[in-house]
Scaffold this motif. Structure first.
Motif, PDB file in Angstrom:
ATOM      1  N   ASP B 151       0.791  -1.065  -0.015  1.00  0.00           N
ATOM      2  CA  ASP B 151      -0.093   0.111  -0.035  1.00  0.00           C
ATOM      3  C   ASP B 151       0.757   1.100  -0.089  1.00  0.00           C
ATOM      4  O   ASP B 151       1.906   1.315   0.890  1.00  0.00           O
ATOM      5  CB  ASP B 151      -0.937  -0.101   1.236  1.00  0.00           C
ATOM      6  CG  ASP B 151      -2.163  -0.878   1.231  1.00  0.00           C
ATOM      7  OD1 ASP B 151      -2.514  -1.356   0.004  1.00  0.00           O
ATOM      8  OD2 ASP B 151      -2.808  -1.088   1.960  1.00  0.00           O
ATOM      9  N   VAL B 152       0.563   2.231  -0.928  1.00  0.00           N
ATOM     10  CA  VAL B 152       1.256   3.373  -0.877  1.00  0.00           C
ATOM     11  C   VAL B 152       0.504   4.706  -0.695  1.00  0.00           C
ATOM     12  O   VAL B 152      -0.527   4.771  -1.330  1.00  0.00           O
ATOM     13  CB  VAL B 152       2.104   3.674  -2.577  1.00  0.00           C
ATOM     14  CG1 VAL B 152       2.854   4.529  -2.485  1.00  0.00           C
ATOM     15  CG2 VAL B 152       2.670   2.393  -3.165  1.00  0.00           C
ATOM     16  N   ILE B 153       0.925   5.466   0.208  1.00  0.00           N
ATOM     17  CA  ILE B 153       0.291   6.663   0.596  1.00  0.00           C
ATOM     18  C   ILE B 153       1.336   7.821   0.416  1.00  0.00           C
ATOM     19  O   ILE B 153       2.435   7.742   0.693  1.00  0.00           O
ATOM     20  CB  ILE B 153      -0.058   6.584   2.148  1.00  0.00           C
ATOM     21  CG1 ILE B 153      -0.743   5.478   2.807  1.00  0.00           C
ATOM     22  CG2 ILE B 153      -0.849   7.978   2.529  1.00  0.00           C
ATOM     23  CD1 ILE B 153      -2.399   5.302   1.997  1.00  0.00           C
ATOM     24  N   ARG B 154       0.645   8.706  -0.683  1.00  0.00           N
ATOM     25  CA  ARG B 154       1.283   9.904  -0.866  1.00  0.00           C
ATOM     26  C   ARG B 154       1.209  11.066   0.255  1.00  0.00           C
ATOM     27  O   ARG B 154      -0.052  11.332   0.510  1.00  0.00           O
ATOM     28  CB  ARG B 154       0.961  10.199  -2.200  1.00  0.00           C
ATOM     29  CG  ARG B 154       1.922  11.142  -3.159  1.00  0.00           C
ATOM     30  CD  ARG B 154       1.194  10.968  -4.538  1.00  0.00           C
ATOM     31  NE  ARG B 154       1.909  11.946  -5.490  1.00  0.00           N
ATOM     32  CZ  ARG B 154       1.168  13.122  -5.688  1.00  0.00           C
ATOM     33  NH1 ARG B 154       0.009  13.310  -5.223  1.00  0.00           N
ATOM     34  NH2 ARG B 154       1.676  14.051  -6.514  1.00  0.00           N
ATOM     35  N   PHE B 155       2.014  11.924   0.830  1.00  0.00           N
ATOM     36  CA  PHE B 155       1.773  12.837   1.503  1.00  0.00           C
ATOM     37  C   PHE B 155       2.588  14.235   0.687  1.00  0.00           C
ATOM     38  O   PHE B 155       3.204  14.087   0.035  1.00  0.00           O
ATOM     39  CB  PHE B 155       2.473  12.906   3.052  1.00  0.00           C
ATOM     40  CG  PHE B 155       4.071  12.790   3.041  1.00  0.00           C
ATOM     41  CD1 PHE B 155       4.378  11.400   3.121  1.00  0.00           C
ATOM     42  CD2 PHE B 155       4.564  13.792   3.088  1.00  0.00           C
ATOM     43  CE1 PHE B 155       5.981  11.282   3.077  1.00  0.00           C
ATOM     44  CE2 PHE B 155       6.032  13.535   3.316  1.00  0.00           C
ATOM     45  CZ  PHE B 155       6.443  12.423   3.235  1.00  0.00           C
ATOM     46  N   ARG B 156       1.788  15.440   1.196  1.00  0.00           N
ATOM     47  CA  ARG B 156       2.137  16.702   0.523  1.00  0.00           C
ATOM     48  C   ARG B 156       3.632  16.853   0.560  1.00  0.00           C
ATOM     49  O   ARG B 156       4.160  16.876   1.772  1.00  0.00           O
ATOM     50  CB  ARG B 156       1.046  17.796   0.915  1.00  0.00           C
ATOM     51  CG  ARG B 156      -0.255  17.539   0.362  1.00  0.00           C
ATOM     52  CD  ARG B 156      -1.126  18.852   1.043  1.00  0.00           C
ATOM     53  NE  ARG B 156      -2.376  19.015   0.295  1.00  0.00           N
ATOM     54  CZ  ARG B 156      -3.366  18.062   0.890  1.00  0.00           C
ATOM     55  NH1 ARG B 156      -3.017  17.368   1.780  1.00  0.00           N
ATOM     56  NH2 ARG B 156      -4.480  18.257   0.296  1.00  0.00           N
ATOM     57  N   ASP B 162       1.063  16.959   7.220  1.00  0.00           N
ATOM     58  CA  ASP B 162       0.429  16.310   6.223  1.00  0.00           C
ATOM     59  C   ASP B 162       0.665  14.835   6.571  1.00  0.00           C
ATOM     60  O   ASP B 162      -0.023  13.840   6.613  1.00  0.00           O
ATOM     61  CB  ASP B 162       0.492  16.783   4.945  1.00  0.00           C
ATOM     62  CG  ASP B 162      -0.698  16.081   3.876  1.00  0.00           C
ATOM     63  OD1 ASP B 162      -1.629  16.425   4.214  1.00  0.00           O
ATOM     64  OD2 ASP B 162      -0.006  15.335   3.225  1.00  0.00           O
ATOM     65  N   LYS B 165      -0.666  13.550   9.790  1.00  0.00           N
ATOM     66  CA  LYS B 165      -2.233  13.201   9.514  1.00  0.00           C
ATOM     67  C   LYS B 165      -2.430  11.863   9.036  1.00  0.00           C
ATOM     68  O   LYS B 165      -3.125  11.165   9.486  1.00  0.00           O
ATOM     69  CB  LYS B 165      -2.636  14.242   8.624  1.00  0.00           C
ATOM     70  CG  LYS B 165      -4.157  14.438   8.466  1.00  0.00           C
ATOM     71  CD  LYS B 165      -4.631  15.532   7.913  1.00  0.00           C
ATOM     72  CE  LYS B 165      -3.867  15.957   6.661  1.00  0.00           C
ATOM     73  NZ  LYS B 165      -4.457  17.382   6.217  1.00  0.00           N
ATOM     74  N   ARG B 166      -1.302  11.489   7.875  1.00  0.00           N
ATOM     75  CA  ARG B 166      -1.596  10.204   7.314  1.00  0.00           C
ATOM     76  C   ARG B 166      -1.088   9.242   7.960  1.00  0.00           C
ATOM     77  O   ARG B 166      -1.886   7.940   8.063  1.00  0.00           O
ATOM     78  CB  ARG B 166      -0.842  10.401   5.819  1.00  0.00           C
ATOM     79  CG  ARG B 166      -1.848  11.076   4.979  1.00  0.00           C
ATOM     80  CD  ARG B 166      -1.031  11.649   3.566  1.00  0.00           C
ATOM     81  NE  ARG B 166      -2.004  12.043   2.760  1.00  0.00           N
ATOM     82  CZ  ARG B 166      -2.716  13.303   2.747  1.00  0.00           C
ATOM     83  NH1 ARG B 166      -2.597  14.161   3.769  1.00  0.00           N
ATOM     84  NH2 ARG B 166      -3.760  13.532   1.923  1.00  0.00           N
ATOM     85  N   ARG B 168      -1.317   9.157  11.085  1.00  0.00           N
ATOM     86  CA  ARG B 168      -2.585   8.873  12.158  1.00  0.00           C
ATOM     87  C   ARG B 168      -3.669   7.866  11.783  1.00  0.00           C
ATOM     88  O   ARG B 168      -4.184   6.983  12.375  1.00  0.00           O
ATOM     89  CB  ARG B 168      -3.120  10.278  12.812  1.00  0.00           C
ATOM     90  CG  ARG B 168      -4.354  10.265  13.559  1.00  0.00           C
ATOM     91  CD  ARG B 168      -4.825  11.495  14.158  1.00  0.00           C
ATOM     92  NE  ARG B 168      -5.150  12.270  12.944  1.00  0.00           N
ATOM     93  CZ  ARG B 168      -6.022  12.226  12.024  1.00  0.00           C
ATOM     94  NH1 ARG B 168      -7.132  11.375  12.157  1.00  0.00           N
ATOM     95  NH2 ARG B 168      -6.347  13.012  10.879  1.00  0.00           N
ATOM     96  N   ARG B 169      -4.064   8.413  10.512  1.00  0.00           N
ATOM     97  CA  ARG B 169      -5.184   7.582   9.928  1.00  0.00           C
ATOM     98  C   ARG B 169      -4.867   6.249   9.841  1.00  0.00           C
ATOM     99  O   ARG B 169      -5.776   5.240   9.512  1.00  0.00           O
ATOM    100  CB  ARG B 169      -5.236   8.137   8.443  1.00  0.00           C
ATOM    101  CG  ARG B 169      -6.100   9.475   8.481  1.00  0.00           C
ATOM    102  CD  ARG B 169      -6.379   9.867   7.059  1.00  0.00           C
ATOM    103  NE  ARG B 169      -6.899  11.386   6.943  1.00  0.00           N
ATOM    104  CZ  ARG B 169      -6.577  12.333   6.009  1.00  0.00           C
ATOM    105  NH1 ARG B 169      -5.711  11.821   4.906  1.00  0.00           N
ATOM    106  NH2 ARG B 169      -6.845  13.270   6.037  1.00  0.00           N
ATOM    107  N   LEU B 170      -3.479   5.907   9.456  1.00  0.00           N
ATOM    108  CA  LEU B 170      -3.057   4.408   9.468  1.00  0.00           C
ATOM    109  C   LEU B 170      -3.308   3.494  10.649  1.00  0.00           C
ATOM    110  O   LEU B 170      -3.529   2.223  10.743  1.00  0.00           O
ATOM    111  CB  LEU B 170      -1.818   4.308   8.927  1.00  0.00           C
ATOM    112  CG  LEU B 170      -1.313   4.637   7.649  1.00  0.00           C
ATOM    113  CD1 LEU B 170       0.279   4.469   7.364  1.00  0.00           C
ATOM    114  CD2 LEU B 170      -2.012   3.684   6.706  1.00  0.00           C
TER     115      LEU B 170
END
Lengths: 83, 397
Positions: B151-156, B162, B165-166, B168-170
């Motif tokens: 799984d790949v999550i991109r942050f700003r 940012d 935040k991402r 934390r969501r995980l």
């Protein structure tokens, strides 16, 4: 379609209008790339906004199956925890 | 759309590009004279787009080492290290890189692109792991993520809040996730807020990989990159870099204190199934590494040149990347504007890089300069003068 899905669609629509331009019309069947004129990088930037709007994480690898506005709304519905 | 018909629009774009007699994306270099000059289209051209930050491509020590290596070990290894074995030079270079970073071990890869491909796809697995990458990361990082299937999550870009935040969501998945950033970013020349990212990775129990491709030799007293400049070498889990910029050859590496790094030699497909670096490349890189490490004077000159060009372009009113660095990006609103500036610079005898959106951050096109420690004051003057004369042209396009 559930109400929840319709709410997602409405909120998603606001972001699509921002990236695609307010004059462009679209519906659930509109293709994000061809219909809205987005390139792959703009789709990724759109996803940053969408993730924040719904407070979810949308892994990039799941986007390979997203082609239309409906696909995206359904993916958000799937990822959004029940409220 | 058939297998080949998808290339129709690209072919049309290319034909338009070539109609003026230039291909900015494959400029033919007829002869290379030095790290900063080449013969192109029959003219002696000043090179300001080669990422040759320390100018080591013609270092006598490196050239001598290559001559000796080719006489001693031949032209190539003819295969992968798993199949054909590790030459003494491969092992020595890995030890020297580990010593350079004061890390437990290092692995050498055949290209810098492959280093990211091998590390990321080797570390992360589909259905198990999560990768968080800065939005402005290099294509090799994106491709490594894709190859991994994780799984790949991109942050700003460079946005600590940012990323927070991402993470934390995980939820529980943040512990064990791999965060990937760069020391200096290749497009805009800005650097990562590394101390803040280290704080986050410690808070969430994540791992951190830093790609120092453009910061090796450029930042830190000994040139070890942003990890040295910020005194965070021991806080970063994996330090990746390339030999093809400051070290003047080709190849890539990863250094780490995690003992698992050595196990990637058996599991990382881009490492296992690629021919190893030839003896000449290894010899050149080994000769360049001490020059880089002791290159304090070169780094001082590099930064003098970089700041001088950046400040001059800033004073002329060009829109630039956010901070001075040896990568100096001029941001332009349209492809036509960028093309006009690029051609204008070439007419002035200067080669830089032309990069079109969408392969750029934001939606702007870039004319990207890279400064070298061995650019003379007169050469920097020449670049400054050309940009001054082209200022109106760039605005009007």
């Amino acid at each position: 379609m559930t109400v929840k899905y319709d709410e997602i669609l409405d909120r998603l629509g606001l972001h699509l209008q921002q990236v695609a331009g307010t004059k462009l019309e679209f519906d659930e069947d509109t293709n994000l790339i061809e219909g809205l004129g987005l390139d792959s990088y703009k789709v990724l930037d759109l996803m940053l906004e969408v993730e924040d709007e719904f407070d979810i994480s949308v892994p990039m690898n799941l986007l390979t199956d997203v082609h239309t506005v409906r696909d995206l709304a359904q993916l958000i519905e799937q990822l959004k925890p029940a409220q | 759309m058939t297998l080949l018909s998808k290339f129709d629009s690209l072919a049309a774009d290319r034909a338009a590009l070539l109609s003026t007699g230039f291909d900015p994306f494959g400029i033919p270099i007829e002869q290379i004279y030095s790290p900063t000059e080449a013969l192109i289209k029959g003219r002696r051209i000043l090179l300001a787009g080669t990422n040759n930050y320390l100018g080591l491509t013609f270092a006598p020590e490196c050239i001598q080492a290559v001559h000796e290596a080719i006489d001693r070990e031949g032209t190539g290894t003819t295969g992968s290290r798993m199949a054909n074995g590790s030459f003494a030079g491969h092992r020595a270079l890995e030890q020297e890189l580990a010593d350079f970073y004061e890390c437990r071990s290092a692995i050498v890869f055949t290209t810098g692109y492959q280093a990211n491909l091998a590390m990321i796809s080797g570390l992360a697995r589909a259905g198990e792991d999560t990768l968080l990458i800065d939005a402005d990361c290099h294509a090799s990082i994106y491709d490594g993520c894709r190859l991994s299937g994780a799984d790949v999550i991109r942050f700003r870009h460079n946005n600590v809040a940012d990323l927070d935040k991402r993470l934390r969501r995980l939820g529980d998945r943040a512990a064990g996730a791999l965060i990937i950033v760069e020391g200096i970013y290749s497009m805009l020349g800005d650097r990562a807020p590394l101390a803040d990212f280290v704080d986050l990775k410690n808070t969430y129990g994540s791992y951190l990989l830093v790609d120092e491709a453009h910061s090796l030799g450029v930042l830190g007293h000994y040139g070890r990159g942003l990890v040295e400049e910020t005194d965070l070498i021991n806080e970063v889990d994996f330090i990746v870099g390339t030999f093809s910029k400051s070290l003047g050859s080709t190849g890539g590496y990863c250094a780490s204190n995690h003992p698992e790094l050595d196990l990637l030699r058996y599991t990382s497909r881009p490492f296992v199934f690629t021919a190893s670096p030839p003896p000449t490349v290894v010899a050149s890189t080994r000769a360049a590494l001490p020059l880089l490490r002791e290159g304090v004077v070169l780094r001082k000159k590099l930064w003098e040149n970089a700041r001088r060009l950046y400040q001059h372009l800033d004073g002329l009113g060009y829109k630039l990347g956010p901070e001075p660095s040896p990568v100096i990006a001029v941001l332009l609103e349209s492809r036509e504007q960028a093309r006009a500036l690029w051609e204008g610079l070439f007419e002035h005898g200067i080669y830089v890089n032309l990069i079109f959106a969408p392969a750029t951050p934001g939606n702007e096109s870039l004319v990207r300069c890279s400064v070298s420690a061995v650019h003379t004051g007169e050469q920097i003057d020449h670049i400054c003068q050309a940009f001054a004369e082209l200022r109106e042209l760039a605005s009007a396009s």
